[in-house]
Design a protein around this motif. Sequence first.
Motif, PDB file in Angstrom:
ATOM      1  N   THR A  12       0.845  -1.201   0.000  1.00 32.53           N
ATOM      2  CA  THR A  12       0.000   0.000   0.000  1.00 32.53           C
ATOM      3  C   THR A  12       0.877   1.246   0.000  1.00 32.53           C
ATOM      4  N   PRO A  13       0.616   2.231  -0.870  1.00 32.37           N
ATOM      5  CA  PRO A  13       1.407   3.471  -0.880  1.00 32.37           C
ATOM      6  C   PRO A  13       1.268   4.224   0.446  1.00 32.37           C
ATOM      7  N   LEU A  14       2.309   4.928   0.814  1.00 31.38           N
ATOM      8  CA  LEU A  14       2.286   5.674   2.063  1.00 31.38           C
ATOM      9  C   LEU A  14       1.169   6.700   2.099  1.00 31.38           C
ATOM     10  N   ILE A  15       0.886   7.336   0.983  1.00 33.42           N
ATOM     11  CA  ILE A  15      -0.151   8.366   0.973  1.00 33.42           C
ATOM     12  C   ILE A  15      -1.517   7.776   1.303  1.00 33.42           C
ATOM     13  N   GLU A  16      -1.780   6.555   0.835  1.00 32.21           N
ATOM     14  CA  GLU A  16      -3.035   5.882   1.155  1.00 32.21           C
ATOM     15  C   GLU A  16      -3.043   5.430   2.614  1.00 32.21           C
ATOM     16  N   THR A  17      -1.893   4.988   3.097  1.00 30.89           N
ATOM     17  CA  THR A  17      -1.794   4.584   4.495  1.00 30.89           C
ATOM     18  C   THR A  17      -2.065   5.757   5.419  1.00 30.89           C
ATOM     19  N   LEU A  18      -1.493   6.913   5.090  1.00 34.90           N
ATOM     20  CA  LEU A  18      -1.740   8.112   5.882  1.00 34.90           C
ATOM     21  C   LEU A  18      -3.225   8.463   5.907  1.00 34.90           C
ATOM     22  N   ARG A  19      -3.886   8.313   4.774  1.00 37.44           N
ATOM     23  CA  ARG A  19      -5.314   8.619   4.706  1.00 37.44           C
ATOM     24  C   ARG A  19      -6.091   7.706   5.647  1.00 37.44           C
ATOM     25  N   ARG A  20      -5.709   6.426   5.670  1.00 38.47           N
ATOM     26  CA  ARG A  20      -6.369   5.475   6.565  1.00 38.47           C
ATOM     27  C   ARG A  20      -6.119   5.855   8.034  1.00 38.47           C
ATOM     28  N   ILE A  21      -4.888   6.218   8.336  1.00 37.09           N
ATOM     29  CA  ILE A  21      -4.545   6.596   9.707  1.00 37.09           C
ATOM     30  C   ILE A  21      -5.365   7.810  10.143  1.00 37.09           C
ATOM     31  N   ASP A  22      -5.472   8.806   9.283  1.00 36.31           N
ATOM     32  CA  ASP A  22      -6.192  10.034   9.627  1.00 36.31           C
ATOM     33  C   ASP A  22      -7.688   9.802   9.779  1.00 36.31           C
ATOM     34  N   GLN A  23      -8.199   8.733   9.181  1.00 34.43           N
ATOM     35  CA  GLN A  23      -9.631   8.461   9.261  1.00 34.43           C
ATOM     36  C   GLN A  23     -10.062   7.985  10.645  1.00 34.43           C
ATOM     37  N   GLY A  24      -9.154   7.365  11.370  1.00 34.41           N
ATOM     38  CA  GLY A  24      -9.536   6.735  12.626  1.00 34.41           C
ATOM     39  C   GLY A  24      -8.979   7.430  13.844  1.00 34.41           C
ATOM     40  N   HIS A  25      -9.315   6.884  15.003  1.00 37.83           N
ATOM     41  CA  HIS A  25      -8.868   7.427  16.280  1.00 37.83           C
ATOM     42  C   HIS A  25      -7.647   6.693  16.822  1.00 37.83           C
ATOM     43  N   LEU A  26      -7.245   5.607  16.169  1.00 40.94           N
ATOM     44  CA  LEU A  26      -6.135   4.815  16.684  1.00 40.94           C
ATOM     45  C   LEU A  26      -4.780   5.414  16.356  1.00 40.94           C
ATOM     46  N   GLN A  27      -4.723   6.275  15.310  1.00 44.87           N
ATOM     47  CA  GLN A  27      -3.453   6.829  14.838  1.00 44.87           C
ATOM     48  C   GLN A  27      -2.458   5.720  14.519  1.00 44.87           C
ATOM     49  N   LEU A  28      -3.010   4.637  13.950  1.00 46.52           N
ATOM     50  CA  LEU A  28      -2.195   3.465  13.645  1.00 46.52           C
ATOM     51  C   LEU A  28      -2.858   2.687  12.522  1.00 46.52           C
TER      52      LEU A  28
END
Length: 346
Positions: free
Chosen positions: A11-27
Amino acid sequence: MKEIFAVSEDTPLIETLRRIDQGHLQLAVVVRDGRIVGTVTDGDVRRALLGGVGLDASVDLVMNRNPITASVGISNPAALNLMRKHSIHQLPIVDAEGRVVEVKLIDDLALAQQSDHWVVLMAGGLGSRLKPLTDDIPKPLIRVGDKPILETVLGGFVKAGFGKFFISVNYKADMIRDYFGDGSAWGVEINYLQENARLGTAGALSLLPERPAQPFFVMNGDLLTTVNFEQMLKYHREHQAFSTVCVREHSVTVPFGVIDFDDHRLLGIREKPTQKFYVNAGVYLLDPAVLDHIDANEAVDMPTLIERTIAAGEPSVVFPLREYWIDVGRLDDLQRASDEFQRIFG
């Protein structure tokens, strides 16, 4: 339960960052065939960017390949201890097949324990520097923004999960009691320490009805700050401190050229230099045994009390405050706090 965001290794980092920002886990959990093979946080990505890795790179370049995990069934206290031991904020919980079923957060688990820590708010002063405003109302009840100063102070602790409060009162005490009552309006317990004579910024601690079981906070009731109380607790524990004093940086600019010399020889001239100091921010975290250093109904200020514990060999540490802080002690400070309130606390 908070949603777990899983990504594959490519998974590209930019997509991973988007997933991280979507949630409250910051992970984000990195999986292969459904099983955890790594984790990645916002901090991991930021460090990679500083190292020259582009956002189009795949997550396997930056992920933590050896994440700390725990098995299903671990108790919350054990999970909290594990996170503190390894200085991590998220703990993936995995089943027998290595599949992540939950992610525990240190903030959530620590908040559950915070009810054991009392908070003492010092609100007995005369507020002389804010006259004539304090002729008819105690300083803690002066409104900044849409509420009294002391209500904002209380709300900061309530938001952080604290539930048992003592408010020291003296000047116009009945007005403070009438406003805050027993604390039920905020879902907490409020008790009052009645100063029949002014006892300074620490003397009211001798009026506590019993000794706290855990380290407790003491804070001046005329401060507005966004200090992270949980981080302060963590810092206090990590340093095995007897007392932790919150400090903030204060700069003083000399309005003249300062002369450096040795005997009669001029070494240089520093034009209007700025000196930086750390000053007391009026927020403390104290071991219950601090009460042994105060006599009943003794008038004593907090710096004197801290110095007594240091002289007795007790370890004191400073907690540098980087968050917002203002002492609403003068009319110009009150105006500044009012101007900034909505931006900071709104």
